[in-house]
Design a protein around this motif. Structure first.
Motif, PDB file in Angstrom:
ATOM      1  N   PRO A  48      39.939  74.422  40.018  1.00  0.00           N
ATOM      2  CA  PRO A  48      39.850  74.011  38.616  1.00  0.00           C
ATOM      3  C   PRO A  48      41.182  74.091  37.884  1.00  0.00           C
ATOM      4  O   PRO A  48      41.942  75.046  38.061  1.00  0.00           O
ATOM      5  CB  PRO A  48      38.828  74.989  38.031  1.00  0.00           C
ATOM      6  CG  PRO A  48      38.891  76.188  38.912  1.00  0.00           C
ATOM      7  CD  PRO A  48      39.203  75.665  40.287  1.00  0.00           C
ATOM      8  N   THR A  49      41.438  73.087  37.071  1.00  0.00           N
ATOM      9  CA  THR A  49      42.613  73.100  36.208  1.00  0.00           C
ATOM     10  C   THR A  49      42.206  73.207  34.744  1.00  0.00           C
ATOM     11  O   THR A  49      42.977  73.686  33.922  1.00  0.00           O
ATOM     12  CB  THR A  49      43.453  71.834  36.406  1.00  0.00           C
ATOM     13  OG1 THR A  49      42.619  70.681  36.195  1.00  0.00           O
ATOM     14  CG2 THR A  49      44.021  71.771  37.815  1.00  0.00           C
ATOM     15  N   ALA A  50      41.015  72.747  34.418  1.00  0.00           N
ATOM     16  CA  ALA A  50      40.496  72.825  33.050  1.00  0.00           C
ATOM     17  C   ALA A  50      39.205  73.640  33.082  1.00  0.00           C
ATOM     18  O   ALA A  50      38.300  73.344  33.854  1.00  0.00           O
ATOM     19  CB  ALA A  50      40.224  71.434  32.500  1.00  0.00           C
ATOM     20  N   SER A  58      35.585  66.736  32.518  1.00  0.00           N
ATOM     21  CA  SER A  58      35.628  66.996  33.954  1.00  0.00           C
ATOM     22  C   SER A  58      34.506  67.936  34.368  1.00  0.00           C
ATOM     23  O   SER A  58      34.024  68.755  33.578  1.00  0.00           O
ATOM     24  CB  SER A  58      36.973  67.616  34.348  1.00  0.00           C
ATOM     25  OG  SER A  58      37.040  68.962  33.927  1.00  0.00           O
ATOM     26  N   GLY A  59      34.116  67.833  35.627  1.00  0.00           N
ATOM     27  CA  GLY A  59      33.064  68.697  36.139  1.00  0.00           C
ATOM     28  C   GLY A  59      33.427  70.164  36.077  1.00  0.00           C
ATOM     29  O   GLY A  59      32.551  71.027  35.937  1.00  0.00           O
ATOM     30  N   THR A  60      34.734  70.485  36.175  1.00  0.00           N
ATOM     31  CA  THR A  60      35.128  71.885  36.128  1.00  0.00           C
ATOM     32  C   THR A  60      34.829  72.493  34.767  1.00  0.00           C
ATOM     33  O   THR A  60      34.286  73.592  34.672  1.00  0.00           O
ATOM     34  CB  THR A  60      36.624  72.040  36.456  1.00  0.00           C
ATOM     35  OG1 THR A  60      37.406  71.256  35.553  1.00  0.00           O
ATOM     36  CG2 THR A  60      36.920  71.587  37.877  1.00  0.00           C
ATOM     37  N   GLY A  61      35.180  71.770  33.709  1.00  0.00           N
ATOM     38  CA  GLY A  61      34.899  72.279  32.368  1.00  0.00           C
ATOM     39  C   GLY A  61      33.412  72.393  32.097  1.00  0.00           C
ATOM     40  O   GLY A  61      32.953  73.347  31.463  1.00  0.00           O
ATOM     41  N   GLN A  62      32.640  71.425  32.579  1.00  0.00           N
ATOM     42  CA  GLN A  62      31.202  71.440  32.345  1.00  0.00           C
ATOM     43  C   GLN A  62      30.516  72.573  33.093  1.00  0.00           C
ATOM     44  O   GLN A  62      29.530  73.135  32.621  1.00  0.00           O
ATOM     45  CB  GLN A  62      30.595  70.102  32.763  1.00  0.00           C
ATOM     46  CG  GLN A  62      31.008  68.948  31.876  1.00  0.00           C
ATOM     47  CD  GLN A  62      30.464  67.625  32.385  1.00  0.00           C
ATOM     48  OE1 GLN A  62      30.530  67.319  33.570  1.00  0.00           O
ATOM     49  NE2 GLN A  62      29.907  66.840  31.498  1.00  0.00           N
ATOM     50  N   ALA A 129      39.914  64.989  20.828  1.00  0.00           N
ATOM     51  CA  ALA A 129      40.476  65.213  22.159  1.00  0.00           C
ATOM     52  C   ALA A 129      39.522  65.048  23.330  1.00  0.00           C
ATOM     53  O   ALA A 129      39.973  64.955  24.475  1.00  0.00           O
ATOM     54  CB  ALA A 129      41.089  66.621  22.212  1.00  0.00           C
ATOM     55  N   HIS A 130      38.212  65.015  23.096  1.00  0.00           N
ATOM     56  CA  HIS A 130      37.264  64.948  24.206  1.00  0.00           C
ATOM     57  C   HIS A 130      36.909  63.491  24.496  1.00  0.00           C
ATOM     58  O   HIS A 130      36.606  62.722  23.573  1.00  0.00           O
ATOM     59  CB  HIS A 130      35.992  65.733  23.841  1.00  0.00           C
ATOM     60  CG  HIS A 130      35.044  65.927  24.977  1.00  0.00           C
ATOM     61  ND1 HIS A 130      34.175  64.945  25.399  1.00  0.00           N
ATOM     62  CD2 HIS A 130      34.810  66.992  25.780  1.00  0.00           C
ATOM     63  CE1 HIS A 130      33.455  65.403  26.410  1.00  0.00           C
ATOM     64  NE2 HIS A 130      33.822  66.640  26.658  1.00  0.00           N
ATOM     65  N   PRO A 131      36.933  63.058  25.779  1.00  0.00           N
ATOM     66  CA  PRO A 131      36.657  61.648  26.091  1.00  0.00           C
ATOM     67  C   PRO A 131      35.335  61.147  25.545  1.00  0.00           C
ATOM     68  O   PRO A 131      35.259  60.009  25.051  1.00  0.00           O
ATOM     69  CB  PRO A 131      36.671  61.632  27.625  1.00  0.00           C
ATOM     70  CG  PRO A 131      37.546  62.771  28.010  1.00  0.00           C
ATOM     71  CD  PRO A 131      37.293  63.830  26.980  1.00  0.00           C
ATOM     72  N   LEU A 373      43.476  52.477  46.667  1.00  0.00           N
ATOM     73  CA  LEU A 373      42.114  52.916  46.388  1.00  0.00           C
ATOM     74  C   LEU A 373      42.097  54.428  46.149  1.00  0.00           C
ATOM     75  O   LEU A 373      42.277  55.217  47.074  1.00  0.00           O
ATOM     76  CB  LEU A 373      41.197  52.550  47.559  1.00  0.00           C
ATOM     77  CG  LEU A 373      39.755  53.059  47.511  1.00  0.00           C
ATOM     78  CD1 LEU A 373      39.011  52.472  46.311  1.00  0.00           C
ATOM     79  CD2 LEU A 373      39.013  52.726  48.804  1.00  0.00           C
ATOM     80  N   ALA A 374      41.894  54.823  44.902  1.00  0.00           N
ATOM     81  CA  ALA A 374      41.779  56.244  44.554  1.00  0.00           C
ATOM     82  C   ALA A 374      40.313  56.615  44.468  1.00  0.00           C
ATOM     83  O   ALA A 374      39.438  55.762  44.261  1.00  0.00           O
ATOM     84  CB  ALA A 374      42.478  56.514  43.227  1.00  0.00           C
ATOM     85  N   TYR A 375      40.027  57.905  44.625  1.00  0.00           N
ATOM     86  CA  TYR A 375      38.642  58.356  44.428  1.00  0.00           C
ATOM     87  C   TYR A 375      38.628  59.766  43.855  1.00  0.00           C
ATOM     88  O   TYR A 375      39.480  60.594  44.160  1.00  0.00           O
ATOM     89  CB  TYR A 375      37.831  58.287  45.723  1.00  0.00           C
ATOM     90  CG  TYR A 375      38.221  59.271  46.802  1.00  0.00           C
ATOM     91  CD1 TYR A 375      37.545  60.486  46.954  1.00  0.00           C
ATOM     92  CD2 TYR A 375      39.253  58.989  47.704  1.00  0.00           C
ATOM     93  CE1 TYR A 375      37.895  61.382  47.946  1.00  0.00           C
ATOM     94  CE2 TYR A 375      39.603  59.876  48.700  1.00  0.00           C
ATOM     95  CZ  TYR A 375      38.923  61.077  48.819  1.00  0.00           C
ATOM     96  OH  TYR A 375      39.276  61.971  49.798  1.00  0.00           O
ATOM     97  N   ASN A 376      37.661  59.997  42.995  1.00  0.00           N
ATOM     98  CA  ASN A 376      37.478  61.304  42.366  1.00  0.00           C
ATOM     99  C   ASN A 376      37.218  62.343  43.449  1.00  0.00           C
ATOM    100  O   ASN A 376      36.333  62.174  44.282  1.00  0.00           O
ATOM    101  CB  ASN A 376      36.294  61.229  41.393  1.00  0.00           C
ATOM    102  CG  ASN A 376      36.143  62.463  40.548  1.00  0.00           C
ATOM    103  OD1 ASN A 376      36.317  63.587  41.007  1.00  0.00           O
ATOM    104  ND2 ASN A 376      35.803  62.272  39.284  1.00  0.00           N
ATOM    105  N   SER A 377      37.984  63.423  43.438  1.00  0.00           N
ATOM    106  CA  SER A 377      37.878  64.416  44.510  1.00  0.00           C
ATOM    107  C   SER A 377      36.580  65.196  44.482  1.00  0.00           C
ATOM    108  O   SER A 377      36.295  65.971  45.393  1.00  0.00           O
ATOM    109  CB  SER A 377      39.072  65.381  44.451  1.00  0.00           C
ATOM    110  OG  SER A 377      39.181  65.974  43.177  1.00  0.00           O
ATOM    111  N   PHE A 378      35.765  65.020  43.444  1.00  0.00           N
ATOM    112  CA  PHE A 378      34.420  65.601  43.441  1.00  0.00           C
ATOM    113  C   PHE A 378      33.519  64.881  44.444  1.00  0.00           C
ATOM    114  O   PHE A 378      32.499  65.415  44.879  1.00  0.00           O
ATOM    115  CB  PHE A 378      33.783  65.501  42.050  1.00  0.00           C
ATOM    116  CG  PHE A 378      34.078  66.667  41.165  1.00  0.00           C
ATOM    117  CD1 PHE A 378      33.368  67.850  41.266  1.00  0.00           C
ATOM    118  CD2 PHE A 378      35.075  66.592  40.209  1.00  0.00           C
ATOM    119  CE1 PHE A 378      33.632  68.920  40.453  1.00  0.00           C
ATOM    120  CE2 PHE A 378      35.355  67.661  39.385  1.00  0.00           C
ATOM    121  CZ  PHE A 378      34.633  68.825  39.498  1.00  0.00           C
TER     122      PHE A 378
END
Length: 533
Positions: A48-50, A58-62, A129-131, A373-378
């Motif tokens: 986690p970074t956030a 992000s899933g980490t914050g949630q 600040a929140h998406p 092609l990028a992908y969310n690391s989750f």
């Protein structure tokens, strides 16, 4: 959603107890008495970074934030609000004023009083600040604080989803006296990570672990039952599986490859919970970067859509743990999903013709062009592998960008160094919050994560999104969302893939780990450890 006020008042009389979900494996039986004490070992990835979802979705914050910072409400399995930092609420007849009675005697972890000023500060910080907060609170003009325990949110237009957005994982209340000292885009340091929640963050070693200790002054005594929660960062899925099987780890969300789920289900010491919790609205999407000239051509986007067999993606790459979800609104939200929208038939012949006609013939090596092609690391890496193979069949060379979460977010939302991205932008509980952010032109902002990554802009779509966000009549609102879905699908703005729910794996001695609509993204204040499974 429409809130049943009478039901809410009944829940207040019950002391805020959530409603049971029949058969949910996380629930302790009514005859069992919670036991205090013990340490919960929680397997987590990515690193986690956030930690607090004040400026990130992000899933980490949630997942992590609610252990420290609480929202105004919790939600039962049917998305009915239950009291948390707010004990009651009322709305004006025109839907433009929401008045909240705040809980008395609540302290921040540093001993200062929680007050309405904290609520006011938080709402405007989320709006900036929140998406999703930029959408949730876009019509907030003021937050009045007539006394320390009353907050009144004032709107310029109705926000029919407002109450449902006030959870700990979506809209965590933060201390004004701490957060006003740093910029909205910054996350708090360890010393600044202060909340009202059941646990106090004591230690954070990036790449290794976080330690949360019991808050001895928590307002909802005797909770929390646990003495400590240790979040262990374990990046290797095989190591997570082994730790669960040996009892070294007590719980984890999506902890193992899908190919291992059946084996873990057979383990007598473990429970595997595959419930789709109401707050999540799972949806996985393939977005195009419209700053790449190739992808501005509809025939190219349509060819890519016809090259991907969504049912095979479910059956092969995801081992059946998903449902084809071909519209920008997830099939997990039947109130808003238009069932007339169907997945495009896989058709390699048609895809090849579309690419030829678009002016991209195969070269001598069989390749037409290359895309990043990028992908969310989750997400499981199998998403990217499957789509790479699918595109190769029509001559598109997709270079997979394997990135950790921090690098992924910077690459996609700041550097914009990508062409296709596989995202997991949850619809949440309402499409205004979960869907609008990805297609609303006003939600494109360099550095704003989980937003309009495509840089898509369509005035008609903007108008539909903005109208749906303030329409109080459910039937009319559904019509707006149906029209929106058809425009996005018909123009191949994105390729909507699947709705893949989460799997929670826990030791059977872990009781009450997902007692409401947020699933495992709750405070852990109600979790307790049975002396035996």
């Amino acid at each position: 959603m429409s809130i049943n006020r009478r039901h809410f008042n009944q829940l207040l009389l019950l002391g805020g107890a959530g409603l049971a979900l029949g058969g949910a494996p996380s629930r302790a039986s009514a005859a069992e008495t919670p036991v205090s004490g013990g340490t919960l070992n929680w397997a987590y990835y990515p690193d986690p970074t956030a930690l607090i979802a004040i400026n990130t979705s992000s899933g980490t914050g949630q997942a992590i934030g609610p252990k420290v910072n609480e929202g105004l409400f919790d939600f039962d399995y049917d998305l009915n609000p239950t009291p948390l930092l707010a004990t009651s609420w009322s709305a004006s007849d025109d839907g433009l004023r929401y008045t909240f009675a705040l809980r008395k005697g609540v302290k921040w972890h540093d001993g200062k009083d929680f007050t309405a000023e904290d609520v006011k500060f938080t709402i405007f910080r989320l709006k900036e600040a929140h998406p999703r907060g930029r959408i949730t609170f876009q019509n907030v003009t003021d937050v009045e604080t007539p006394d320390p325990l009353t907050a009144v949110i004032v709107l310029s237009k109705p926000a029919p989803y407002l109450i449902s957005a006030l959870s700990s994982s979506e809209s965590p209340i933060v201390p004004k006296h701490v957060y006003e000292t740093f910029k909205p885009a910054a996350q708090p340091t360890l010393a600044q990570t202060i909340g009202t929640g059941p646990f106090i963050l004591k230690e954070w070693v990036p790449g290794s672990h976080l330690i949360f200790d019991r808050n001895p002054d928590y307002w909802d005594a005797p909770k929390p039952y646990l003495d400590r929660v240790v979040l262990r960062v374990i990046l290797d899925p095989a190591a997570r599986a082994a730790a669960l099987e040996t009892g070294e780890i007590d719980i984890g969300a999506n902890p193992v490859p899908l190919s291992d789920i059946e084996r873990l289900k057979a383990n007598a010491n473990l429970v595997v919970d595959t419930t789709t919790y109401a707050y999540s609205g799972p949806q996985q999407q393939l977005f195009f970067n419209y700053e790449n000239e190739i992808l501005t051509k509809k025939d190219v986007r349509l060819a890519i859509a016809h090259a991907i067999d969504l049912q095979k993606l479910v059956d092969i790459a995801l081992f059946g743990y998903a449902q084809v979800s071909p519209s920008p609104i997830s099939t997990a939200l039947p109130k808003w999903y238009d069932p007339s929208i169907k997945a495009r038939e896989p058709d390699l012949k048609l895809a090849n013709k579309l690419l030829d006609d678009a002016g991209y013939p195969r070269g001598a090596n069989g390749t037409r062009f290359k895309l990043r092609l990028a992908y969310n690391s989750f997400l499981q890496p199998s998403y990217a592998d499957f789509i790479k193979q699918s595109l190769a069949a029509v001559g598109i060379d997709a270079e997979i960008l394997k990135l950790d979460l921090a690098t992924f977010l910077k690459t996609v939302y700041t550097d914009r160094a990508w062409d296709l991205v596989i995202e997991s932008l949850s619809n949440t509980f309402d499409p205004t919050l979960g869907v609008q952010r990805a297609y609303w032109s006003k939600n494109f902002k360099i550095g704003l994560v989980f937003s309009n990554a495509s840089h898509y802009s369509n005035p008609e779509v903007d108008a539909l999104l903005e109208a749906a966000a303030v329409e109080p009549d459910e039937g009319k609102r559904r019509e707006l969302w149906y029209k929106f879905q058809h425009i996005i699908h018909d123009d191949v703005v994105s390729v909507d893939l699947v709705a893949a729910g989460a799997q929670i794996v826990a030791n059977k001695r872990v009781k009450n780990f997902a007692p409401g609509a947020q699933g495992i993204n709750n405070s852990f204040g109600q979790i307790w450890l049975s002396p035996s499974a």
